[in-house]
Design a protein around this motif. Sequence first.
Motif, PDB file in Angstrom:
ATOM      1  N   ARG A 297       0.877  -1.174   0.000  1.00  0.00           N
ATOM      2  CA  ARG A 297       0.000   0.000   0.000  1.00  0.00           C
ATOM      3  C   ARG A 297       0.914   1.225   0.000  1.00  0.00           C
ATOM      4  NH1 ARG A 297      -3.289   2.685   4.097  1.00  0.00           N
ATOM      5  NH2 ARG A 297      -4.952   3.721   2.930  1.00  0.00           N
ATOM      6  N   PHE A 298       0.763   2.064  -1.040  1.00  0.00           N
ATOM      7  CA  PHE A 298       1.734   3.129  -1.254  1.00  0.00           C
ATOM      8  C   PHE A 298       1.106   4.506  -1.045  1.00  0.00           C
ATOM      9  CE2 PHE A 298       3.084  -0.562  -3.594  1.00  0.00           C
ATOM     10  CZ  PHE A 298       4.426  -0.662  -3.236  1.00  0.00           C
ATOM     11  N   GLY A 299       1.958   5.434  -0.661  1.00  0.00           N
ATOM     12  CA  GLY A 299       1.503   6.807  -0.477  1.00  0.00           C
ATOM     13  C   GLY A 299       2.250   7.749  -1.401  1.00  0.00           C
ATOM     14  N   ILE A 300       1.807   8.999  -1.410  1.00  0.00           N
ATOM     15  CA  ILE A 300       2.546  10.048  -2.124  1.00  0.00           C
ATOM     16  C   ILE A 300       2.962  11.057  -1.061  1.00  0.00           C
ATOM     17  CG2 ILE A 300       2.414  11.907  -3.818  1.00  0.00           C
ATOM     18  CD1 ILE A 300       0.380  10.282  -5.323  1.00  0.00           C
ATOM     19  N   GLY A 305       6.946  22.706   5.324  1.00  0.00           N
ATOM     20  CA  GLY A 305       7.615  23.334   6.471  1.00  0.00           C
ATOM     21  C   GLY A 305       7.356  22.585   7.771  1.00  0.00           C
ATOM     22  N   ASP A 306       6.235  21.848   7.857  1.00  0.00           N
ATOM     23  CA  ASP A 306       5.907  21.169   9.111  1.00  0.00           C
ATOM     24  C   ASP A 306       6.299  19.695   9.098  1.00  0.00           C
ATOM     25  OD1 ASP A 306       4.096  20.335   7.287  1.00  0.00           O
ATOM     26  OD2 ASP A 306       2.311  20.961   8.374  1.00  0.00           O
ATOM     27  N   GLY A 307       7.271  19.352   8.263  1.00  0.00           N
ATOM     28  CA  GLY A 307       7.770  17.983   8.312  1.00  0.00           C
ATOM     29  C   GLY A 307       7.262  17.097   7.196  1.00  0.00           C
ATOM     30  N   GLY A 308       6.421  17.619   6.322  1.00  0.00           N
ATOM     31  CA  GLY A 308       5.992  16.836   5.160  1.00  0.00           C
ATOM     32  C   GLY A 308       4.611  16.226   5.338  1.00  0.00           C
ATOM     33  N   ARG A 309       3.959  15.915   4.227  1.00  0.00           N
ATOM     34  CA  ARG A 309       2.629  15.285   4.254  1.00  0.00           C
ATOM     35  C   ARG A 309       2.619  14.052   3.369  1.00  0.00           C
ATOM     36  NH1 ARG A 309       0.420  20.680   2.613  1.00  0.00           N
ATOM     37  NH2 ARG A 309       1.377  21.805   4.334  1.00  0.00           N
ATOM     38  N   LEU A 310       1.857  13.073   3.823  1.00  0.00           N
ATOM     39  CA  LEU A 310       1.775  11.804   3.095  1.00  0.00           C
ATOM     40  C   LEU A 310       0.309  11.488   2.855  1.00  0.00           C
ATOM     41  CD1 LEU A 310       3.406   9.214   2.214  1.00  0.00           C
ATOM     42  CD2 LEU A 310       2.860   8.308   4.471  1.00  0.00           C
ATOM     43  N   ALA A 311      -0.057  11.161   1.624  1.00  0.00           N
ATOM     44  CA  ALA A 311      -1.425  10.742   1.328  1.00  0.00           C
ATOM     45  C   ALA A 311      -1.351   9.328   0.794  1.00  0.00           C
ATOM     46  CB  ALA A 311      -2.054  11.665   0.297  1.00  0.00           C
ATOM     47  N   MET A 312      -2.107   8.415   1.395  1.00  0.00           N
ATOM     48  CA  MET A 312      -2.094   7.038   0.913  1.00  0.00           C
ATOM     49  C   MET A 312      -2.988   6.942  -0.322  1.00  0.00           C
ATOM     50  SD  MET A 312       0.084   5.869   2.894  1.00  0.00           S
ATOM     51  CE  MET A 312       0.178   4.155   2.369  1.00  0.00           C
ATOM     52  N   VAL A 313      -2.524   6.152  -1.276  1.00  0.00           N
ATOM     53  CA  VAL A 313      -3.296   6.000  -2.510  1.00  0.00           C
ATOM     54  C   VAL A 313      -4.007   4.656  -2.437  1.00  0.00           C
ATOM     55  CG1 VAL A 313      -3.145   5.792  -5.015  1.00  0.00           C
ATOM     56  CG2 VAL A 313      -1.557   7.278  -3.788  1.00  0.00           C
ATOM     57  N   ASP A 314      -5.333   4.675  -2.557  1.00  0.00           N
ATOM     58  CA  ASP A 314      -6.082   3.415  -2.541  1.00  0.00           C
ATOM     59  C   ASP A 314      -6.405   3.018  -3.967  1.00  0.00           C
ATOM     60  OD1 ASP A 314      -6.199   2.919   0.216  1.00  0.00           O
ATOM     61  OD2 ASP A 314      -7.590   4.602   0.398  1.00  0.00           O
ATOM     62  N   GLY A 315      -6.165   1.799  -4.268  1.00  0.00           N
ATOM     63  CA  GLY A 315      -6.451   1.317  -5.623  1.00  0.00           C
ATOM     64  C   GLY A 315      -5.350   1.726  -6.575  1.00  0.00           C
ATOM     65  N   ARG A 316      -5.552   1.429  -7.842  1.00  0.00           N
ATOM     66  CA  ARG A 316      -4.559   1.722  -8.858  1.00  0.00           C
ATOM     67  C   ARG A 316      -4.916   3.016  -9.575  1.00  0.00           C
ATOM     68  NH1 ARG A 316      -1.407  -1.764 -11.349  1.00  0.00           N
ATOM     69  NH2 ARG A 316      -2.203  -1.183 -13.374  1.00  0.00           N
ATOM     70  N   ALA A 317      -3.927   3.632 -10.162  1.00  0.00           N
ATOM     71  CA  ALA A 317      -4.183   4.860 -10.911  1.00  0.00           C
ATOM     72  C   ALA A 317      -4.979   4.517 -12.172  1.00  0.00           C
ATOM     73  CB  ALA A 317      -2.862   5.500 -11.294  1.00  0.00           C
ATOM     74  N   SER A 318      -5.945   5.364 -12.536  1.00  0.00           N
ATOM     75  CA  SER A 318      -6.703   5.127 -13.772  1.00  0.00           C
ATOM     76  C   SER A 318      -6.266   6.130 -14.817  1.00  0.00           C
ATOM     77  CB  SER A 318      -8.196   5.351 -13.555  1.00  0.00           C
ATOM     78  OG  SER A 318      -8.572   4.976 -12.285  1.00  0.00           O
ATOM     79  N   ARG A 319      -6.501   5.790 -16.050  1.00  0.00           N
ATOM     80  CA  ARG A 319      -6.183   6.722 -17.131  1.00  0.00           C
ATOM     81  C   ARG A 319      -7.141   7.908 -17.071  1.00  0.00           C
ATOM     82  NH1 ARG A 319      -3.510   6.216 -21.788  1.00  0.00           N
ATOM     83  NH2 ARG A 319      -2.053   4.501 -21.820  1.00  0.00           N
ATOM     84  N   TRP A 320      -6.603   9.088 -17.246  1.00  0.00           N
ATOM     85  CA  TRP A 320      -7.409  10.309 -17.202  1.00  0.00           C
ATOM     86  C   TRP A 320      -8.514  10.253 -18.266  1.00  0.00           C
ATOM     87  CZ3 TRP A 320      -9.147  13.961 -14.436  1.00  0.00           C
ATOM     88  CH2 TRP A 320      -9.581  15.175 -14.975  1.00  0.00           C
ATOM     89  N   SER A 321      -8.182   9.750 -19.467  1.00  0.00           N
ATOM     90  CA  SER A 321      -9.169   9.714 -20.545  1.00  0.00           C
ATOM     91  C   SER A 321     -10.364   8.844 -20.135  1.00  0.00           C
ATOM     92  CB  SER A 321      -8.540   9.188 -21.832  1.00  0.00           C
ATOM     93  OG  SER A 321      -7.963   7.936 -21.572  1.00  0.00           O
ATOM     94  N   HIS A 322     -10.101   7.748 -19.369  1.00  0.00           N
ATOM     95  CA  HIS A 322     -11.206   6.892 -18.919  1.00  0.00           C
ATOM     96  C   HIS A 322     -12.080   7.645 -17.915  1.00  0.00           C
ATOM     97  CE1 HIS A 322      -8.689   3.052 -19.901  1.00  0.00           C
ATOM     98  NE2 HIS A 322      -8.965   3.793 -20.948  1.00  0.00           N
ATOM     99  N   VAL A 323     -11.415   8.362 -17.011  1.00  0.00           N
ATOM    100  CA  VAL A 323     -12.161   9.091 -15.975  1.00  0.00           C
ATOM    101  C   VAL A 323     -13.062  10.124 -16.626  1.00  0.00           C
ATOM    102  CG1 VAL A 323     -11.928  10.609 -13.980  1.00  0.00           C
ATOM    103  CG2 VAL A 323     -10.293   8.767 -14.327  1.00  0.00           C
ATOM    104  N   VAL A 324     -12.513  10.854 -17.631  1.00  0.00           N
ATOM    105  CA  VAL A 324     -13.284  11.907 -18.295  1.00  0.00           C
ATOM    106  C   VAL A 324     -14.487  11.278 -19.001  1.00  0.00           C
ATOM    107  CG1 VAL A 324     -13.201  13.646 -20.131  1.00  0.00           C
ATOM    108  CG2 VAL A 324     -11.314  13.430 -18.527  1.00  0.00           C
ATOM    109  N   THR A 325     -14.269  10.140 -19.686  1.00  0.00           N
ATOM    110  CA  THR A 325     -15.364   9.504 -20.415  1.00  0.00           C
ATOM    111  C   THR A 325     -16.455   9.067 -19.460  1.00  0.00           C
ATOM    112  OG1 THR A 325     -13.581   8.583 -21.720  1.00  0.00           O
ATOM    113  CG2 THR A 325     -15.784   7.848 -22.289  1.00  0.00           C
ATOM    114  N   GLU A 326     -16.028   8.446 -18.324  1.00  0.00           N
ATOM    115  CA  GLU A 326     -17.027   7.937 -17.383  1.00  0.00           C
ATOM    116  C   GLU A 326     -17.873   9.056 -16.795  1.00  0.00           C
ATOM    117  OE1 GLU A 326     -14.648   5.786 -14.579  1.00  0.00           O
ATOM    118  OE2 GLU A 326     -14.121   4.300 -16.119  1.00  0.00           O
ATOM    119  N   ASN A 327     -17.229  10.245 -16.577  1.00  0.00           N
ATOM    120  CA  ASN A 327     -17.971  11.344 -15.937  1.00  0.00           C
ATOM    121  C   ASN A 327     -18.670  12.247 -16.938  1.00  0.00           C
ATOM    122  OD1 ASN A 327     -17.159  10.435 -13.525  1.00  0.00           O
ATOM    123  ND2 ASN A 327     -15.326  11.724 -13.417  1.00  0.00           N
ATOM    124  N   ALA A 328     -18.500  11.968 -18.243  1.00  0.00           N
ATOM    125  CA  ALA A 328     -19.062  12.877 -19.246  1.00  0.00           C
ATOM    126  C   ALA A 328     -20.587  12.794 -19.259  1.00  0.00           C
ATOM    127  CB  ALA A 328     -18.516  12.506 -20.612  1.00  0.00           C
TER     128      ALA A 328
END
Length: 328
Positions: A297-300, A305-328
């Motif tokens: 399980r990976f984060g970004i 200034g306050d020591g850094g921030r980490l956001a965990m990524v759930d699931g796999r990255a999707s192609r932007w073009s797919h996301v746009v089509t699905e939300n169109a």
Amino acid sequence: MTFSANEPSPINERELRSAFGTFLTGITVVTMIDGDGNPRGITANSFTSVSLDPPLLLVCVGNRSFSFPAFCDTQSFAVNLLHEGQADVSSLFASKSSDKFQSVPFGPGITGAPILADCLTWFDCTVHDRVMAGDHLILIGRVQAFGTTPSAPLGFCRGRYTAAREPLAAGRQTEHGVQVGYLVEADDGILLQSDGTGGWRLPGGRSRKAESALSLGDGGLLPLRPDDTFLYSVFDIPGQDAGCLVYRARLAPEASAAGLPPDVRVFALDALPFEAIPTREARAMLRRYVRERQADRFGIYIDSGDGGRLAMVDGRASRWSHVVTENA
Ligand SMILES: Cc1cc2nc3c(=O)[nH]c(=O)nc-3n(C[C@H](O)[C@H](O)[C@H](O)COP(=O)(O)O)c2cc1C
């Protein structure tokens, strides 16, 4: 700046010394064993590489130094380049102390000359030639053995020690002033690239966008799984102008360890060479990566200034073009 080509004026020694001192150099400790079998050493910044074939270097030894007669006689000597944490060693060997080696560990090189146990780089030399030039002896050494580390060098300019920032390897800095690194997963480990001086770093790309291959600055190519590259870490390294942008990527399945560029190696996660990775930030990032890979399980991460921030990524990255089509 004033000068006149036609009217030479007498050279003022103090002013000349200051003018020479504007040349930024590293610092070395030149060592040898004197006729009584005792180790001797002087701080010297007059070091110059001379020739690769044959392998020659030189240092200049002043005739006022206590060690001058011994340097006129010796058949071998070593040049120890100092790293950024060794200003105290430079001061010690620039002193007239009769026991400079008491607090500085050393061992014999193959020529017998003392090699400092802790230094940036060392050259073990036999004497190739000796040339008297004014008040200095130019001691030309033939390199018989040498060793180096990934530490940063100690610099010297205008009578002061200075930090000398390492130049970036070709291809590691984009025109936007960002260093791009790739954490490339392969089998049970990750790929690291040799920096040529004993250190290891993440392979760096010429371009921020590596799709199916990462083109290394030195002409090597790493085939990657397409669509499997994603942002992993964004951070600055204190003292470096360029920020670092690190992506996580996966080596293409058809790539074999035998086919990798010669300076790239697969390191198992439990055998990463942390001590040879030069910056604290890169080591911290790799430690996080090892933990996250074990948990799958990976984060970004982004530093702040306050020591850094980490956001965990759930699931796999999707192609932007797919996301746009699905939300169109
Ligand atoms: C930064 C720095 C650079 C030096 N470079 C040289 C040099 O290139 N050649 C030299 O003979 N002395 C150089 N010296 C001076 C010697 O280190 C110094 O004279 C030392 O006392 C010599 O040791 P000895 O007298 O015990 O032999 C340098 C000193 C410093 C601080």
